[in-house]
Scaffold this active site. Structure first.
Site, PDB file in Angstrom:
ATOM      1  N   GLU A  97      16.804   4.297  19.970  1.00  0.00           N
ATOM      2  CA  GLU A  97      16.529   4.653  18.572  1.00  0.00           C
ATOM      3  C   GLU A  97      17.854   4.783  17.831  1.00  0.00           C
ATOM      4  O   GLU A  97      18.775   5.427  18.316  1.00  0.00           O
ATOM      5  CB  GLU A  97      15.738   5.971  18.531  1.00  0.00           C
ATOM      6  CG  GLU A  97      15.627   6.623  17.167  1.00  0.00           C
ATOM      7  CD  GLU A  97      15.047   5.705  16.089  1.00  0.00           C
ATOM      8  OE1 GLU A  97      14.014   5.083  16.328  1.00  0.00           O
ATOM      9  OE2 GLU A  97      15.662   5.612  15.001  1.00  0.00           O
ATOM     10  N   HIS A 101      -7.426   6.418   9.977  1.00  0.00           N
ATOM     11  CA  HIS A 101      -8.445   5.628   9.278  1.00  0.00           C
ATOM     12  C   HIS A 101      -9.642   5.327  10.183  1.00  0.00           C
ATOM     13  O   HIS A 101      -9.486   5.155  11.399  1.00  0.00           O
ATOM     14  CB  HIS A 101      -7.844   4.306   8.790  1.00  0.00           C
ATOM     15  CG  HIS A 101      -6.877   4.493   7.658  1.00  0.00           C
ATOM     16  ND1 HIS A 101      -7.290   4.855   6.395  1.00  0.00           N
ATOM     17  CD2 HIS A 101      -5.529   4.386   7.599  1.00  0.00           C
ATOM     18  CE1 HIS A 101      -6.225   4.952   5.605  1.00  0.00           C
ATOM     19  NE2 HIS A 101      -5.141   4.681   6.315  1.00  0.00           N
ATOM     20  N   LYS A 121      -4.918   0.214  -0.232  1.00  0.00           N
ATOM     21  CA  LYS A 121      -6.076   1.113  -0.211  1.00  0.00           C
ATOM     22  C   LYS A 121      -6.155   1.995  -1.453  1.00  0.00           C
ATOM     23  O   LYS A 121      -7.147   2.679  -1.668  1.00  0.00           O
ATOM     24  CB  LYS A 121      -6.027   1.985   1.047  1.00  0.00           C
ATOM     25  CG  LYS A 121      -6.137   1.167   2.329  1.00  0.00           C
ATOM     26  CD  LYS A 121      -6.136   2.060   3.563  1.00  0.00           C
ATOM     27  CE  LYS A 121      -6.086   1.247   4.838  1.00  0.00           C
ATOM     28  NZ  LYS A 121      -4.748   0.647   5.097  1.00  0.00           N
ATOM     29  N   ARG A 138       6.539   0.610   3.674  1.00  0.00           N
ATOM     30  CA  ARG A 138       5.642  -0.218   4.497  1.00  0.00           C
ATOM     31  C   ARG A 138       6.409  -1.428   5.037  1.00  0.00           C
ATOM     32  O   ARG A 138       7.147  -2.072   4.289  1.00  0.00           O
ATOM     33  CB  ARG A 138       4.464  -0.735   3.659  1.00  0.00           C
ATOM     34  CG  ARG A 138       3.634   0.348   3.002  1.00  0.00           C
ATOM     35  CD  ARG A 138       2.683  -0.274   2.007  1.00  0.00           C
ATOM     36  NE  ARG A 138       1.851   0.717   1.329  1.00  0.00           N
ATOM     37  CZ  ARG A 138       2.185   1.337   0.199  1.00  0.00           C
ATOM     38  NH1 ARG A 138       3.339   1.104  -0.380  1.00  0.00           N
ATOM     39  NH2 ARG A 138       1.345   2.195  -0.352  1.00  0.00           N
ATOM     40  N   SER A 190       0.050  -0.174   7.309  1.00  0.00           N
ATOM     41  CA  SER A 190      -1.179   0.605   7.449  1.00  0.00           C
ATOM     42  C   SER A 190      -2.307  -0.321   7.886  1.00  0.00           C
ATOM     43  O   SER A 190      -2.387  -1.457   7.394  1.00  0.00           O
ATOM     44  CB  SER A 190      -1.534   1.253   6.112  1.00  0.00           C
ATOM     45  OG  SER A 190      -2.632   2.103   6.283  1.00  0.00           O
TER      46      SER A 190
END
Ligand SMILES: Cc1cc2nc3c(=O)[nH]c(=O)nc-3n(C[C@H](O)[C@H](O)[C@H](O)COP(=O)(O)OP(=O)(O)OC[C@H]3O[C@@H](n4cnc5c(N)ncnc54)[C@H](O)[C@@H]3O)c2cc1C
Length: 479
Positions: free
Chosen positions: A31, A49, A249, A310, A337
């Site tokens: 990382e 979701h 969304k 995103r 997402s």
């Protein structure tokens, strides 16, 4: 040489590390930042979701539905804050009704349980603060809310307890194919493994191009939010979405797992993958979007604005699996997402592919499948008295907004993937997550971290490397 190097300790990389820790596999998680969950995993809507959004027959659809079920179980096993509160996609007119019917059909094809369309009266009985303009909604009882960073941290901690190695502050600079595997060059030195998995989030395109010919690139799209004070708790009971559009969304209003209310996100292409700034224009869009759904939501109760990026690979589906051109190299890339929800299911799939590619799976006798965290605020009076008796540091409240004790902070600093920054402590204990946003507890947490790490407070950061808080001596003396 290790068996598997995973690049990126977001929810995807940590889910895979946890999955592989079931077996006697030598895994190294690399990382670039000073903690796990420092990328998109820490800044999103935090919704588990239900799975009606993705197009049927896509990987995204199956991962979403499977991930939703895995997360419910994982949260119970690893003590991750999670609640299955359900969601509503609200329609305002007959055009929206058609969208909602399409979502219902997609959801049924994707295997989402309990979906149904509800009409105005039932809708307003369920959500009295919803706009009276609402006509109908898609009700999805399996949607949930979670502490997203905890999904990554908990899995990373269990993986480490089971034998996985983590190298933080190790930015991957290049990857070279060598005999029997790969040499991965990082800012912390070279590491070798038989298999490499790219879980680098918004940088997954860059990492792919270190080995593969270009077949996708990431367009970073930011989403801005308001986080509202707990005074707004109860304004909605479920996750409230408008109908989706080409932008995604849409702007939602939802309770958070820590009893705040979250409002957002918008969607905007940004030039810089690290641009986590908010804009007055973006926030104004978010405000308007929220008021359209819940007219009396009090945006002035905002305690924080933030944005997340995103990783949009401009493809309909996630990029998951072994590279078509480089054997032994795997992608968990373009995970936008519902990537948070899907991550544990994607990890199972990649683990199965690694196994098929020759990675032997012998059960790991040290696999850690359960984890418990002491949270003072949620203890009974008897449990609190016992905790203080066992460790008097549990009698000292450090964060007044969230009732977090010194004992919890010291415990967090001793956990298998210990935090090194104020936000690292915040994500593990919620100290600093309340109304004053660390104004009261920040200095004490700062000092506890410095003591634990035996460092000068000047060297302790707010979050990622370089985000120093204290810059030097003041006229009152040395720090
Ligand atoms: C605004 C917004 C809202 C969202 N809402 C939801 C939601 O409600 N529900 C849902 O299911 N999903 C949601 N998502 C998607 C979800 O947050 C992501 O899909 C998920 O967090 C991606 O996880 P990841 O591990 O792939 O990436 P990340 O969390 O970004 O992790 C990648 C890691 O790789 C590291 N890294 C990068 N380059 C290198 C390198 N060269 N060397 C070493 N390390 C490197 C980064 O530092 C980072 O820690 C949302 C996303 C956004 C932006």
């Amino acid at each position: 040489m290790d068996d598997v190097i995973i690049i990126g300790a977001g929810v995807c990389g940590c889910s895979l590390a946890y999955e592989l820790s079931r077996y006697q596999v030598k895994t190294l998680l690399l990382e670039k930042e000073n903690d796990v969950s420092e990328g998109t995993t820490k800044a999103n809507s935090a919704i588990v979701h239900a799975g009606y959004d993705p197009k049927p027959q896509t990987k995204m659809a199956s991962y979403n539905v499977e991930g939703n079920a895995i997360i419910e179980q994982l949260s119970a096993d690893l003590d991750i804050p999670y609640k299955k509160i359900g969601s509503l996609v609200v329609g305002f007119d007959e055009t929206d009704r058609k969208t909602i019917e399409k979502l219902l059909d997609q959801g049924i094809q994707n295997g989402v349980k309990g979906l149904r369309i509800i009409e105005k009266d039932e809708l307003l009985a369920m959500e009295p603060n919803l706009t009276k303009e609402a006509l109908c909604a898609l009700y999805a009882p399996s949607a949930g809310i979670i502490a997203p960073w905890e999904l990554a941290i908990a899995q990373a901690e269990c993986a480490v307890m089971g034998g996985t190695k983590i190298q933080l502050n190790a930015e991957v600079l290049s990857i070279e194919k060598i005999d029997g595997g790969f040499n991965v060059r990082t800012t912390a030195g070279d590491f070798k493994a038989r298999f490499v998995v790219n879980a680098a989030g918004v940088n997954s395109g860059t990492v792919s191009r270190m080995l593969e010919p270009e077949f996708f690139s990431i367009v970073p799209k930011s989403g801005e939010y308001y986080l509202l004070d707990t005074t707004e708790n109860g304004i909605v009971n479920m996750v409230i979405f408008p109908c989706p559009s080409d932008l995604g969304k849409g702007i939602l209003v939802s309770p958070t797992i820590h009893d705040n209310v979250i409002v957002g996100p918008d969607s905007k292409v940004v030039d810089d993958k690290d641009d986590l700034g908010c804009t007055s224009e973006g926030l104004e869009n978010v405000r308007k979007g929220a008021l359209r759904l819940v007219p009396n939501v009090n945006i002035r109760a905002s305690i924080r604005n933030f944005s997340g990026i995103r990783a949009d690979a401009q493809m309909e589906d996630f990029i998951v699996g072994q590279s078509k051109t480089v054997k032994g190299f795997f992608n968990m890339a373009g995970i936008k997402s519902p990537g948070l929800t899907s991550a544990p299911a994607i990890a199972k799939d990649i683990a199965a592919e690694l196994n098929q590619a020759g990675l032997e799976f012998k059960p790991n006798p040290n696999f850690v499948s359960k984890r418990r965290i002491k949270r003072f605020k949620h203890m009974t009076e008897a449990q609190k008295a016992q905790a203080i008796k066992e460790n008097p540091a549990y009698g000292a409240i450090v964060c007044r907004c969230q009732t977090v004790t010194e004992g919890e902070i010291l415990d967090a600093l001793n956990r298998p993937v210990p935090p090194v920054s104020l936000d690292g402590v915040k994500r593990r204990t919620v100290a600093g997550m309340g109304r004053c946003q660390g104004g009261f507890c920040g200095p004490r947490v700062h000092s506890l971290i410095a003591q634990k790490l035996k460092k000068n407070q000047k060297d302790i950061t707010l979050d990622k490397g370089g985000t120093y808080i204290v810059l030097g001596e003041t006229k009152r003396g040395k720090i």
